[in-house]
Write a protein that holds these residues in place. Structure first.
Motif, short mmCIF file in Angstrom:
data_model
loop_
_atom_site.label_atom_id
_atom_site.label_comp_id
_atom_site.label_asym_id
_atom_site.label_seq_id
_atom_site.Cartn_x
_atom_site.Cartn_y
_atom_site.Cartn_z
N SER A 49 0.80 -1.22 0.00
CA SER A 49 0.00 0.00 0.00
C SER A 49 0.84 1.28 0.00
CB SER A 49 -0.92 0.02 1.22
OG SER A 49 -0.16 0.02 2.43
N GLU A 115 -3.59 11.20 1.68
CA GLU A 115 -4.14 9.85 1.53
C GLU A 115 -5.50 9.88 0.84
OE1 GLU A 115 -4.24 5.80 1.53
OE2 GLU A 115 -2.56 7.16 1.90
N THR A 169 -8.99 6.00 6.68
CA THR A 169 -7.95 6.87 6.10
C THR A 169 -6.94 7.26 7.17
OG1 THR A 169 -9.58 7.73 4.52
CG2 THR A 169 -7.53 8.97 4.77
N ARG A 172 -4.79 4.35 7.99
CA ARG A 172 -3.73 4.12 7.00
C ARG A 172 -2.51 4.97 7.32
NH1 ARG A 172 -0.02 4.10 4.71
NH2 ARG A 172 0.55 3.75 2.52
#
Length: 220
Positions: A49, A115, A169, A172
């Motif tokens: 990712s 992001e 988000t 992440r």
């Protein structure tokens, strides 16, 4: 052997800011736990990712930068990184990971904005916008300013707003931060060259490390 980047007035500024960033952050936070690269499911310098700015292919050297968009040292190093990306184009894979420092009010907001843009395939555009604008060191939220950047980039604003509001988000961003700590990251920018954490002590250390890695790869 390539001609080294020329020292400029920004060089001295980078060294000073890097030293200050390391000192301030070391005082403000506890030491990161040691890396456990051999553990199953353990930390990884690059994940699937992770955001790749330049993909040099299977034989390229991998350069990973853990950064904070509000960090002065990262902002000072940004043009250096851009020049090195151009100089070593096709020879390196350049990867960016988030490491928002707790002492910066808007560093996490900026990472979330990046992001959210990444979810629309515009990470690099937001990356440049965040570094090329003056907004750091504020004590109030700049989330609306970053939303304005998204509008300027032509993003789908409904999708952007939904991404910003989505806890996934923020999670992440947090994943990069926590994994960075486990890998020994304690300040920004921190670079890894082919998995090895680089200790920046002198102007040109990143270029030298990349140059050596590229030459060593070519001699195999």
């Amino acid at each position: 052997m390539r001609t080294p980047l020329k020292a400029t007035p920004i060089a001295a500024a980078i060294v000073v800011v890097l030293v200050l960033a390391v000192a301030v952050y070391a005082l403000a936070t506890r030491p990161a736990p040691p890396a456990e690269p051999g553990a199953a499911g353990g930390p990884s310098v690059v994940r699937q990712s992770s955001h790749v700015l330049d993909d040099g292919g299977a034989d390229a050297i991998t350069v990973v930068e853990f950064l904070d968009f509000e960090c002065e040292a990262c902002g000072a190093f940004y043009p250096v990184a851009e020049e090195l990306r151009e100089r070593f184009r096709g020879e390196i894979t350049y990867v960016v990971r988030y490491f928002p420092l707790p002492g910066h009010v808007n560093s996490t907001n900026a990472a979330i904005a990046a992001e959210a843009a990444a979810q629309q395939g515009r990470f690099e555009a937001m990356y440049h916008r965040l570094f090329e604008s003056e907004w750091g060191e504020a004590q109030e939220s700049h989330a609306e300013l970053f939303r304005g950047f998204a509008q300027e980039l032509g993003l789908d604003m409904a999708a952007y707003d939904a991404a910003v509001a989505d806890p996934a988000t923020a999670a992440r961003v947090e994943l990069d931060f926590e994994e960075g700590r486990t890998l020994g990251v304690g300040s920004t920018p921190t670079f890894f060259v082919d998995g090895e954490r680089l200790e920046l002590q002198r102007w040109g250390d990143l270029e030298v490390a990349i140059d050596r890695a590229v030459e060593a790869r070519g001699s195999r």
